[in-house]
Design a protein around this motif. Structure first.
Motif, PDB file in Angstrom:
ATOM      1  N   TYR A 111       0.929  -1.121  -0.083  1.00 58.30           N
ATOM      2  CA  TYR A 111       0.207  -0.098  -0.279  1.00 58.30           C
ATOM      3  C   TYR A 111       0.853   1.056  -0.080  1.00 58.30           C
ATOM      4  CZ  TYR A 111      -4.035  -2.948   1.378  1.00 58.30           C
ATOM      5  OH  TYR A 111      -5.203  -3.847   0.574  1.00 58.30           O
ATOM      6  N   THR A 118       2.522   3.790  -8.390  1.00 54.42           N
ATOM      7  CA  THR A 118       1.922   3.561  -9.178  1.00 54.42           C
ATOM      8  C   THR A 118       1.757   5.159  -9.840  1.00 54.42           C
ATOM      9  OG1 THR A 118      -0.117   3.633  -8.220  1.00 54.42           O
ATOM     10  CG2 THR A 118       0.310   2.081  -8.737  1.00 54.42           C
ATOM     11  N   GLN A 119       1.784   6.152  -9.403  1.00 56.10           N
ATOM     12  CA  GLN A 119       1.489   7.503  -9.710  1.00 56.10           C
ATOM     13  C   GLN A 119       2.765   8.282 -10.684  1.00 56.10           C
ATOM     14  OE1 GLN A 119      -1.468   8.405  -8.897  1.00 56.10           O
ATOM     15  NE2 GLN A 119      -1.203   6.624  -8.060  1.00 56.10           N
ATOM     16  N   ARG A 124       2.138   2.985 -16.301  1.00 56.61           N
ATOM     17  CA  ARG A 124       0.897   2.323 -16.563  1.00 56.61           C
ATOM     18  C   ARG A 124       1.275   2.044 -17.831  1.00 56.61           C
ATOM     19  NH1 ARG A 124      -4.049   4.567 -13.162  1.00 56.61           N
ATOM     20  NH2 ARG A 124      -2.404   5.115 -11.093  1.00 56.61           N
ATOM     21  N   TRP A 129       3.890  -2.563 -16.573  1.00 55.53           N
ATOM     22  CA  TRP A 129       2.757  -2.329 -15.496  1.00 55.53           C
ATOM     23  C   TRP A 129       2.445  -3.516 -15.142  1.00 55.53           C
ATOM     24  CZ3 TRP A 129       0.759   0.557 -12.268  1.00 55.53           C
ATOM     25  CH2 TRP A 129      -0.767   0.750 -12.293  1.00 55.53           C
ATOM     26  N   ARG A 133       0.929  -4.508 -11.280  1.00 53.45           N
ATOM     27  CA  ARG A 133      -0.589  -4.197 -10.915  1.00 53.45           C
ATOM     28  C   ARG A 133      -0.372  -5.070  -9.706  1.00 53.45           C
ATOM     29  NH1 ARG A 133      -4.684  -3.683 -15.006  1.00 53.45           N
ATOM     30  NH2 ARG A 133      -5.683  -2.186 -13.576  1.00 53.45           N
ATOM     31  N   THR A 215      -4.492  -9.296  -1.012  1.00 53.72           N
ATOM     32  CA  THR A 215      -5.058  -9.313  -1.568  1.00 53.72           C
ATOM     33  C   THR A 215      -4.541 -10.545  -2.908  1.00 53.72           C
ATOM     34  OG1 THR A 215      -5.100  -7.731  -3.187  1.00 53.72           O
ATOM     35  CG2 THR A 215      -6.654  -7.080  -2.008  1.00 53.72           C
TER      36      THR A 215
ATOM     37  N   ARG B 132     -10.566  -6.004 -14.268  1.00 57.52           N
ATOM     38  CA  ARG B 132      -9.799  -6.037 -12.756  1.00 57.52           C
ATOM     39  C   ARG B 132     -11.254  -5.916 -11.973  1.00 57.52           C
ATOM     40  NH1 ARG B 132      -4.376  -7.750 -12.237  1.00 57.52           N
ATOM     41  NH2 ARG B 132      -4.477  -6.890 -10.414  1.00 57.52           N
ATOM     42  N   LYS B 156     -10.868  -9.479  -7.721  1.00 58.69           N
ATOM     43  CA  LYS B 156     -10.080  -9.281  -5.587  1.00 58.69           C
ATOM     44  C   LYS B 156     -10.877  -9.096  -5.130  1.00 58.69           C
ATOM     45  CE  LYS B 156      -5.850  -7.183  -7.106  1.00 58.69           C
ATOM     46  NZ  LYS B 156      -4.555  -7.767  -6.408  1.00 58.69           N
ATOM     47  N   TYR B 158     -11.908  -8.405  -1.191  1.00 59.31           N
ATOM     48  CA  TYR B 158     -10.481  -6.824  -0.232  1.00 59.31           C
ATOM     49  C   TYR B 158     -10.884  -7.009   1.480  1.00 59.31           C
ATOM     50  CZ  TYR B 158      -7.807  -4.434  -3.827  1.00 59.31           C
ATOM     51  OH  TYR B 158      -6.760  -4.480  -4.773  1.00 59.31           O
ATOM     52  N   GLU B 163      -9.177   0.356   1.615  1.00 59.23           N
ATOM     53  CA  GLU B 163      -8.534  -0.265   0.561  1.00 59.23           C
ATOM     54  C   GLU B 163      -9.161  -0.619  -0.662  1.00 59.23           C
ATOM     55  OE1 GLU B 163      -7.850  -3.984   3.179  1.00 59.23           O
ATOM     56  OE2 GLU B 163      -7.207  -3.516   5.103  1.00 59.23           O
ATOM     57  N   ASP B 167      -6.477   0.669  -4.052  1.00 63.36           N
ATOM     58  CA  ASP B 167      -6.049   0.816  -5.312  1.00 63.36           C
ATOM     59  C   ASP B 167      -6.986   0.529  -6.485  1.00 63.36           C
ATOM     60  OD1 ASP B 167      -3.841  -0.744  -3.846  1.00 63.36           O
ATOM     61  OD2 ASP B 167      -4.725  -2.871  -4.357  1.00 63.36           O
ATOM     62  N   VAL B 169      -7.377   3.949  -6.799  1.00 67.91           N
ATOM     63  CA  VAL B 169      -6.459   4.734  -7.383  1.00 67.91           C
ATOM     64  C   VAL B 169      -5.671   4.881  -7.720  1.00 67.91           C
ATOM     65  CG1 VAL B 169      -6.158   7.401  -6.576  1.00 67.91           C
ATOM     66  CG2 VAL B 169      -8.126   6.522  -6.133  1.00 67.91           C
ATOM     67  N   ALA B 170      -5.164   3.468  -7.840  1.00 61.17           N
ATOM     68  CA  ALA B 170      -3.422   3.273  -8.072  1.00 61.17           C
ATOM     69  C   ALA B 170      -3.722   2.422  -9.189  1.00 61.17           C
ATOM     70  CB  ALA B 170      -3.169   2.597  -6.944  1.00 61.17           C
ATOM     71  N   GLY B 171      -4.729   2.586  -9.778  1.00 60.56           N
ATOM     72  CA  GLY B 171      -5.118   1.227 -11.147  1.00 60.56           C
ATOM     73  C   GLY B 171      -4.605   0.033 -10.926  1.00 60.56           C
ATOM     74  N   ARG B 172      -4.935  -0.160  -9.909  1.00 61.72           N
ATOM     75  CA  ARG B 172      -4.127  -2.038  -9.525  1.00 61.72           C
ATOM     76  C   ARG B 172      -5.475  -2.433 -10.243  1.00 61.72           C
ATOM     77  NH1 ARG B 172      -1.485  -1.362  -3.745  1.00 61.72           N
ATOM     78  NH2 ARG B 172       0.859  -1.592  -4.280  1.00 61.72           N
ATOM     79  N   ILE B 173      -6.582  -1.754  -9.753  1.00 64.44           N
ATOM     80  CA  ILE B 173      -7.974  -2.446 -10.217  1.00 64.44           C
ATOM     81  C   ILE B 173      -8.798  -1.673 -11.086  1.00 64.44           C
ATOM     82  CG2 ILE B 173      -8.166  -4.188  -8.569  1.00 64.44           C
ATOM     83  CD1 ILE B 173      -9.797  -2.122  -6.764  1.00 64.44           C
ATOM     84  N   ASP B 174      -9.416  -2.342 -11.753  1.00 63.09           N
ATOM     85  CA  ASP B 174     -10.453  -1.210 -12.676  1.00 63.09           C
ATOM     86  C   ASP B 174     -11.083  -1.013 -12.133  1.00 63.09           C
ATOM     87  OD1 ASP B 174      -8.262  -1.491 -15.260  1.00 63.09           O
ATOM     88  OD2 ASP B 174      -9.528  -3.326 -15.650  1.00 63.09           O
TER      89      ASP B 174
END
Lengths: 267, 256
Positions: A111, A118-119, A124, A129, A133, A215, B132, B156, B158, B163, B167, B169-174
């Protein structure tokens, strides 16, 4: 009772003393009660997921032990060989990583660091990437670095414990420093560190459920999902306890076999 | 109390029916924007506050707001400290054992939240395959997704809402499936400014949660409130207020 039967019985008693028989009987009775007394009808639905989770758990464990060990070697060596900054660095590393909770490190990597990465503009669209992710690279990273700190400390002791005489003997034979390291110093240190390292790998195995919190869909994540779905408390937890117990048992047996193979007593 | 009011009414020579009834609306004293919040000067603002006032006006009820701690809001209703609760209270069978609800005035669907440029359709298998999708564990949303995709889609999972939003916002999930009301704070925040509800769950097997005004059981004002609600829904007042706060149909039900 014939004269012949006596030694057989004695041998049997040695292998299977009464207390061990009682233990096994209690164990089997408990297992029987767990299997018949609790509900397991939810299990088939989760088996495929559980199997995938099991493989993920093992893969993360193996990767973190291997990478961790590879990082541990220079960490241990630096503390024995160097008297300067390298030594301070490696002492600081081991102290920090061993002195903070693994769960916190895991979260800081996933986290914290992971989310920060990612910022970065443009990241990306890079080839990295798809991996950045994912959660598992950060889980492996955190677990490896943590394992390295513990193993590094063990290797430091092991390297320091190898007699100077053996190393000097190697040098006297005209071996280069590299050759002395790989042929004499490292093998002797490893043999000494093996029991402690084995203990660490078992501990590492039991740390794997933590990665469910970031996760990674490993075994414990599947178990906790099944608990939410079925509102069962004991069955899923007992199941994963059983799986870990069996895994640990197998691992301990395997490591004991390795230890026997390289044991100092056989020298 | 009633007697005093009656005496007073008589004393001032007013006929009882002409006197607008005074009703105290209990509202959670903790801020819950955009539904309701209290300013430093003590005044209440927000969608529910305005809506309740409009309904009261339409029903000829004289309403005032009063902040009440959420965990004591039903006891406050039962002990007559307040006369109704208009504070995002979801209609549940358990609550219906103690209070009586008006007709729902808001329905909270589950929504799929994602980046505003992301192309998403929950019913297109091709899109779903390349998405995702995330959900919070132990929620009815998780049950629904598992049911909908029959476990064929990798979700995914959570542990907590913040949390999964981090994620997202971080682009790890769509895409995240989440309750609409619980997501409003995120969607109106600085972090969530590039995100929106991409789709809404429209599935009769997963009906939206409904929010209503809670009254004491058998209260005659329930019928009046329902009438007032019907009026503001029909004359456009509801939409007028809703458009100030939301860019979607917050009523979410066929209008009467």
């Amino acid at each position: 009772m014939t004269a012949l039967a006596l030694p057989t019985r004695r041998r049997l008693r040695k292998v299977m003393p009464v207390y061990r028989m009682i233990y096994i009987a209690i164990g089997l009775a408990t297992l029987y009660l767990i299997v018949t007394g609790l509900s397991w009808d939810w299990l088939p639905k989760y088996l495929p997921k559980l199997w995938t989770g099991f493989q993920i758990s093992l893969a993360i464990w193996a990767a973190s032990v291997i990478f961790g060990f590879l990082i541990a070697l220079p960490l241990g060596l630096a503390q024995v060989l160097s008297r300067g900054p390298l030594r301070w660095l490696s002492v600081a590393y081991c102290t920090t990583l061993r002195g903070t909770p693994l769960l916190m490190q895991l979260w800081l990597f996933y986290y914290g660091l992971g989310a920060m990465m990612t910022q970065i503009p443009g990241i990306r669209s890079t080839v990295l990437w798809p991996y950045l992710r994912e959660a598992w690279p950060f889980a492996v990273l955190a677990l490896s670095l943590n394992f390295a700190a513990y193993a590094g400390e063990i290797m430091r002791g092991a390297f320091a414990g190898v007699g100077r005489g053996e190393i000097e003997a190697g040098k006297a034979f005209g071996m280069s420093s590299t050759k002395v390291f790989f042929r004499i110093w490292l093998p002797l240190a490893l043999r000494q560190a093996l029991p402690t390292l084995a203990g660490e790998t078992v501990m590492q195995l039991k740390a794997i459920p933590l990665v469910a919190t970031v996760t990674v869909p490993e075994m414990y994540a599947v178990i906790s999902q099944s608990r939410h779905d079925t509102l069962l408390t004991y069955e899923p937890l007992l199941l994963i306890a059983g799986i870990y117990l069996s895994l640990t048992f197998l691992l301990v047996q395997a490591l004991a076999a390795v230890e026997r193979r390289f044991s100092l007593a056989k020298r | 109390m009633k007697k005093t009011a009656l005496t007073l009414a008589l004393a001032f020579g007013l006929a009882a029916p002409a006197l607008a009834q005074d009703l105290k609306i209990g509202i959670d004293s903790a801020p819950y924007p955009p539904m309701s919040w209290q300013e430093a000067d003590g005044s209440f603002h927000g969608f529910e506050v305005e809506l309740a006032m409009a309904v009261c006006a339409a029903a000829a009820l004289n309403c005032t707001h009063e902040g009440v701690a959420w965990n004591g809001i039903i006891p406050a209703l039962e002990t007559n400290k307040i006369d109704m609760i208009v504070s995002s209270m979801t209609i549940t069978p358990k609550r219906q054992e103690v209070v009586e609800f008006s007709d729902p005035y808001v329905s909270s669907n589950a929504i799929y939240i994602g980046h505003k440029d992301f192309v998403f359709d929950p019913n297109d298998p091709e899109i779903i395959k390349n998405t995702r999708l995330a959900v919070q564990t132990g929620t009815s949303h998780e049950d629904y997704l598992t049911r909908k995709f029959d476990g064929q889609v990798d979700l995914k999972i959570y542990q907590a809402q913040d949390e999964q939003l981090a994620d997202l916002v971080a682009g790890r999930i769509d895409v995240v499936l989440s309750g609409r009301m619980g997501s409003l704070a995120f969607l109106s925040s600085e972090e969530g400014k590039d995100f929106k509800a991409l789709a809404m769950v429209e599935d009769e097997t997963y009906p939206p949660l409904k929010i209503g005004a809670a009254f004491r059981k058998g209260d005659a004002n329930i019928a009046k409130f329902n009438e007032g609600l019907k009026t503001v829904l029909q004359n456009g007042t509801y939409d007028e207020i809703a458009n100030k706060y939301f860019d979607f149909d917050v009523y979410g039900m066929p209008k009467p």
